[in-house]
Write a protein that holds these residues in place. Structure first.
Motif, mmCIF file in Angstrom:
data_model
loop_
_atom_site.group_PDB
_atom_site.id
_atom_site.type_symbol
_atom_site.label_atom_id
_atom_site.label_comp_id
_atom_site.label_asym_id
_atom_site.label_seq_id
_atom_site.Cartn_x
_atom_site.Cartn_y
_atom_site.Cartn_z
ATOM 1 N N UNK A 1 -30.365 50.426 21.846
ATOM 2 C CA UNK A 1 -30.877 50.585 20.476
ATOM 3 C C UNK A 1 -30.632 49.312 19.677
ATOM 4 N N UNK A 2 -29.437 48.734 19.799
ATOM 5 C CA UNK A 2 -29.123 47.501 19.084
ATOM 6 C C UNK A 2 -30.085 46.391 19.485
ATOM 7 N N UNK A 3 -30.366 46.289 20.763
ATOM 8 C CA UNK A 3 -31.263 45.251 21.256
ATOM 9 C C UNK A 3 -32.662 45.412 20.659
ATOM 10 N N UNK A 4 -33.181 46.637 20.669
ATOM 11 C CA UNK A 4 -34.534 46.853 20.150
ATOM 12 C C UNK A 4 -34.586 46.675 18.632
ATOM 13 N N UNK A 5 -33.519 47.001 17.921
ATOM 14 C CA UNK A 5 -33.481 46.742 16.488
ATOM 15 C C UNK A 5 -33.554 45.239 16.204
ATOM 16 N N UNK A 6 -32.863 44.451 17.050
ATOM 17 C CA UNK A 6 -32.928 42.991 16.898
ATOM 18 C C UNK A 6 -34.352 42.502 17.136
ATOM 19 N N UNK A 7 -35.005 43.042 18.145
ATOM 20 C CA UNK A 7 -36.394 42.646 18.430
ATOM 21 C C UNK A 7 -37.299 43.029 17.255
ATOM 22 N N UNK A 8 -37.050 44.194 16.655
ATOM 23 C CA UNK A 8 -37.858 44.624 15.519
ATOM 24 C C UNK A 8 -37.688 43.666 14.345
ATOM 25 N N UNK A 9 -36.448 43.226 14.094
ATOM 26 C CA UNK A 9 -36.225 42.280 13.006
ATOM 27 C C UNK A 9 -36.965 40.969 13.273
ATOM 28 N N UNK A 10 -36.939 40.527 14.532
ATOM 29 C CA UNK A 10 -37.649 39.295 14.862
ATOM 30 C C UNK A 10 -39.143 39.452 14.619
ATOM 31 N N UNK A 11 -39.712 40.594 14.982
ATOM 32 C CA UNK A 11 -41.142 40.837 14.755
ATOM 33 C C UNK A 11 -41.460 40.864 13.261
ATOM 34 N N UNK A 12 -40.489 41.278 12.449
ATOM 35 C CA UNK A 12 -40.706 41.341 11.010
ATOM 36 C C UNK A 12 -40.445 39.998 10.323
ATOM 37 N N UNK A 13 -40.204 38.948 11.138
ATOM 38 C CA UNK A 13 -40.005 37.621 10.561
ATOM 39 C C UNK A 13 -38.596 37.345 10.107
ATOM 40 N N UNK A 14 -37.613 38.018 10.671
ATOM 41 C CA UNK A 14 -36.214 37.808 10.294
ATOM 42 C C UNK A 14 -35.402 37.423 11.533
ATOM 43 N N UNK A 15 -35.658 36.211 12.091
ATOM 44 C CA UNK A 15 -34.925 35.811 13.303
ATOM 45 C C UNK A 15 -33.423 35.721 13.066
ATOM 46 N N UNK A 16 -33.013 35.325 11.874
ATOM 47 C CA UNK A 16 -31.580 35.228 11.601
ATOM 48 C C UNK A 16 -30.947 36.618 11.664
ATOM 49 N N UNK A 17 -31.629 37.595 11.069
ATOM 50 C CA UNK A 17 -31.120 38.961 11.134
ATOM 51 C C UNK A 17 -31.086 39.471 12.566
ATOM 52 N N UNK A 18 -32.088 39.063 13.365
ATOM 53 C CA UNK A 18 -32.107 39.462 14.760
ATOM 54 C C UNK A 18 -30.910 38.893 15.492
ATOM 55 N N UNK A 19 -30.619 37.583 15.241
ATOM 56 C CA UNK A 19 -29.476 36.963 15.917
ATOM 57 C C UNK A 19 -28.172 37.622 15.493
ATOM 58 N N UNK A 20 -28.056 37.988 14.222
ATOM 59 C CA UNK A 20 -26.834 38.660 13.780
ATOM 60 C C UNK A 20 -26.667 40.017 14.476
ATOM 61 N N UNK A 21 -27.804 40.707 14.658
ATOM 62 C CA UNK A 21 -27.752 42.019 15.319
ATOM 63 C C UNK A 21 -27.322 41.900 16.777
ATOM 64 N N UNK A 22 -27.592 40.716 17.370
ATOM 65 C CA UNK A 22 -27.276 40.523 18.781
ATOM 66 C C UNK A 22 -25.851 40.044 19.021
#
Length: 900
Positions: A699-720
């Motif tokens: 779930x954490x991994x897919x949430x990070x991917x969702x943030x990246x798709x929404x244009x928030x790569x920094x948020x994705x990296x933090x989630x990872x």
């Protein structure tokens, strides 16, 4: 073939020779219509130098006609004479008078001293033998018909002595229902006997058809085959049927009934009425069974001498045959007549006899025969009790029990015996009708409330059925409760096949294990299914089911090698016991389809999905049905067929509402739905799907991917961050590494992206997980162009090295071609033009051009030549994989032009 035989009868001759009846010394006339038995005639000719030939069989099997026809034709290669006996010839003086007259008749120049001696002793027999063989160059063949009438042991001994003294000047062909006048066993041991017996005399199907046609009877091939089966090749029976059917009402069954009556009349007068009362009684009372065990005959007839009677009838060829030691059988025509006689004249005996047979068979564990006799007379309480107590639920629901179920399917709806209540849900389960099974189980609980006397076996059967129903409801708690109740009842009931069978233990383990797997208790499920997989051979179908679900369980764990091993074992076991496709556990093929998908072997995916869909569990078994729905959704999503993916997910969610709630299954559906939204690039929708999913690394991994798709790569990296260095299984580590690589490449950190991709490839290599890498798409293609060294040691991925000098735009294929694009590519590589491809595939030229653009994009090539070359490098061409030559370059012009 059949032929008229009236012209072969010969002149009648004198009515008497001295005081002898001349007709008894004449070769009998042949029937007006008969079948020429070429193979049997050849056997008679081949026995020309054998001292004794015995042709024996029941009345009406064509014995006399066979030998008479052979005698009248060139088949009788030696001097031959004929003697037909009757009961008066059992006296020595009469017998020898006729025999010596037959010998004289068979010789052109009979010896002058050949006369009936005053006293038949060894000296007289030696003189007769000497006279018989004097100056003979060829043996004389004497045919003795109706040999069964000679029961006088003195006559038999004298004839045997003469035959031995006169050899090789005399040979005998004895014809009759039996041949007691010679010690055939001794000639058999000495190799001096050729025998033609009942099974040899029986007509073949073709000969039956010949006789029917010769009688002018218009009978269909199916009707002829049925007649052959009813008569078992009995010549007279076929002729009687043909004669009786002439001029009959053409209504269906009229000719058959007339023929049946004719055969019954013949057998009643010629066989049954000729027997002593004790034999008639044994025959009538045992006619209800196909195979007559001697002990059963004693039980049914009430006679201790029943075996002796049957032995005598078999030796007399009275349409009774010995099939094994102490086991007899009435031939079909006689059995049919006896059953009709019993039902007509002794109807009060029919039900008691069948019930006695049912009890006898049950006592010996022969449940199939017991069930047949009980149900034939409507003893449904007995039949239902036999089914639940002696056959048992595990056997009743097994594929091999189809014959039992077909009989029990006639169970009346108003039968209220305790066993009948329990049997109904079991039969519905075996038929795959879960709704009917649940309704029948509910009715059975009401019917068995209060534990009626003698209902122990029924209660046990009901609880076993509830275990199976709980599996298909996804209710592990209910399965456990029912299994515990089964254990309690087994301890209370006396030992029976249904209580103690290894099949019962395997059933409880397997179905409870699948229910536990659905509930998410994987360790418990693995332990139960592993025990069930070790079931004994008579529970092979349950071992197959357990192995198949172990494969599915390990697919959830991500251990593809174990998935493959368990699934292949399951399929091999199904093949070994010849399970029908529908009766197999769909879990095995579903698991193999999942493995093939992760390895990007899409042709195998289609094969395994088709096999899974052919099973009954594909729709009704919660784990299997859900796994198939989620796999179809993933396949559709990766092909950008989002409507189909959404439909598959909707089907999975509808199924979840049918079954007991399962957190792991619900999470799996939501996680797959999130992936589908990510394929569409809809991160917000993916996050919404993940809101109800249990916390976990996926779930954490897919949430990070969702943030990246929404244009928030920094948020994705933090989630990872929490996933970095996680001690996860290789499949999850591969996905985490690919996500890190995607984010790094997007941020311009090629070195970090290369390290992440290399980590992902290292995780995927042991089990060749190609699909996750392929699905990453463009950034992987571009990174490999920049850093081809990333592929070092990863030939399993089948990525070619880029060759910038030859084709700078080249890039490895990382997006799968559709089936139609592969077909277009195959023709492109063969040199066909766009017009020719369109003609060959029945497409428009514009459609072909659209496919070509997609092919160039996916292969990373600029045009036709580069695409064809890349296809050959990647072994993408169907003809190339099959080793077939390319087709002609152009069907239209033969020039191979590729102008478009």
């Amino acid at each position: 073939m059949s032929r008229p035989a009236g012209d072969d009868a010969g002149p009648p001759g004198p009515s008497r020779v001295g005081d002898l009846i001349a007709a008894k010394l004449a070769v009998p006339s042949l029937p007006r219509v008969m079948v020429v038995r070429a193979a049997l005639a050849a056997r008679l000719r081949a026995a020309a130098h054998t001292p004794v030939v015995a042709v024996t069989g029941p009345a009406g099997y064509g014995k006399t006609a066979l030998v008479a026809h052979w005698t009248r034709t060139a088949g009788a290669a030696t001097p031959t004479s004929w003697l037909s006996l009757d009961e008066r010839d059992n006296a020595p003086a009469t017998f020898w008078a006729y025999l010596l007259q037959a010998i004289r008749a068979g010789q052109p120049h009979p010896p002058t001293g050949l006369a009936v001696p005053d006293r038949i002793d060894r000296a007289a027999l030696r003189r007769l033998a000497a006279d018989l063989v004097a100056e003979r160059t060829r043996p004389l063949t004497v045919i003795i018909d109706r040999a069964e009438v000679i029961t006088n042991r003195t006559v038999a001994a004298q004839l045997d002595t003469l035959l031995r003294y006169a050899a090789p000047g005399l040979r005998l062909v004895v014809v009759g229902r039996s041949a007691p006048l010679l010690p055939l066993y001794r000639y058999r041991l000495a190799g001096e006997l050729v025998e033609i017996q009942t099974e040899d005399l029986a007509l073949t199907a073709g000969e039956t058809a010949d006789i029917v046609a010769a009688h002018g009877l218009d009978l269909s091939p199916a009707g002829t085959a049925a007649l052959h089966a009813r008569t078992e090749g009995w010549v007279t029976g076929v002729c009687l049927h043909a004669l009786a059917a002439h001029g009959r009402d053409p209504a269906p069954g009229s000719a058959r009934r007339a023929g049946g009556r004719a055969m019954a009349d013949y057998l009643r007068g010629g066989i049954l009425d000729a027997q002593l009362p004790r034999a008639r009684e044994v025959l009538l009372r045992t006619s209800i069974v196909e195979r007559i065990d001697a002990d059963l005959a004693i039980r049914l007839s009430g006679r201790d001498d029943a075996r002796v009677v049957l032995d005598e009838l078999a030796r007399a060829n009275a349409f009774v045959q010995t099939v094994d030691d102490g086991v007899f059988r009435c031939r079909a025509p006689l059995r049919a007549m006896l059953r009709d006689e019993l039902a007509t004249w002794h109807p009060e005996l029919v039900r008691p006899l069948h019930l006695e047979a049912a009890r006898w068979y049950r006592e010996r564990g022969r449940v199939g025969e017991s069930l047949e006799h009980a149900t034939r007379v409507g003893a449904w309480a007995f039949a239902a009790d036999l089914a639940v107590a002696d056959i048992g639920v595990p056997r009743l629901v097994s594929p091999a029990a189809a014959p039992y179920r077909s009989v029990l399917a006639r169970l009346p709806a108003d039968e209220a015996a305790a066993a009948a209540w329990a049997l109904r849900p079991v039969l519905a389960l075996a038929a795959g009708d879960l709704a009917a099974a649940r309704a029948a189980a509910a009715a059975a609980r009401d019917g068995l409330r209060g534990d009626p006397p003698g209902s122990g076996a029924a209660q046990l059967a009901l609880r076993v059925a509830e275990v199976v129903l709980a599996r298909y409801a996804g209710d592990a708690e209910a399965a456990g409760r029912a299994a515990a109740a089964v254990d309690v009842l087994r301890g209370q009931l006396p030992p029976t096949p249904a209580c103690g069978a290894a099949q019962l233990r395997a059933l409880l383990l397997c179905h409870t294990g699948v229910a536990e797997m659905w509930s998410g208790r994987l360790a418990e499920a693995r332990a139960l299914l592993t025990q069930a997989a070790a079931a004994e051979p008579d529970a092979a179908h349950l071992a197959h089911d357990a192995l198949a679900n172990l494969a599915l369980l390990h697919l959830a764990d991500g251990t593809l090698e174990q998935v493959d091993a368990y699934a292949q074992q399951a399929l091999a076991l199904a093949d070994a016991v010849d399970l029908a496709p529908a009766a197999r556990a769909g879990a095995a093929s579903a698991a193999l389809a999942g493995v093939a998908f992760l390895r990007n072997e899409m042709a195998l995916v289609s094969q395994h999905l088709s096999r899974a869909a052919a099973t009954t569990t594909a729709q009704d078994d919660p784990p299997t049905a859900t796994a198939l729905a989620l796999l179809r959704a993933q396949i559709a999503a990766r092909r950008r067929d989002i409507p189909r993916a959404v439909a598959a997910l909707a089907g999975a969610r509808a199924n979840l509402r049918r079954w007991r709630s399962s957190g792991p299954a619900s999470d799996a559906v939501d996680l797959t739905a999130a992936r589908v939204h990510l394929v569409q690039g809809d991160g917000a929708a993916a996050r919404r799907e993940l809101e109800t999913v249990s916390d976990g690394p996926e779930r954490t991994l897919l949430l990070a991917c969702a943030r990246a798709e929404e244009g928030d790569p920094a948020g994705a990296r933090r989630a990872l961050v929490d996933l970095r260095g996680l001690d996860a299984r290789p499949p999850l580590r591969q996905m985490i590494a690919l996500t890190f690589g995607r984010l790094a490449f997007a941020a311009g950190d090629v070195a970090a992206a290369a390290r992440a991709l290399r980590d992902a490839l290292d995780c995927g290599r042991p089990e060749q997980r190609r699909r996750p890498v392929i699905e990453e798409g463009a950034w992987v293609r571009r990174l490999i162009q920049i850093r081809p060294d990333v592929l070092s040691g990863h030939d399993w991925l089948a990525f070619p090295r880029p060759r910038p000098a030859e084709d700078p735009a080249a890039a490895p294929v990382v997006e799968e071609l559709t089936d139609r694009e592969t077909e277009v590519l195959d023709r492109l590589a063969a040199g066909l033009s766009s017009d020719d491809i369109a003609d060959d595939m029945y497409l428009s030229v514009n459609t072909v051009k659209t496919h070509l653009r997609n092919i160039y994009r996916k292969l990373g090539t600029p045009g036709r030549s580069a695409a064809a070359r890349r296809a050959r490098e990647l072994n993408l061409l169907p003809r190339q994989r099959r080793g077939e030559p390319a087709p002609p370059a152009s069907r239209a012009t033969g020039t191979g032009t590729a102008s478009r």
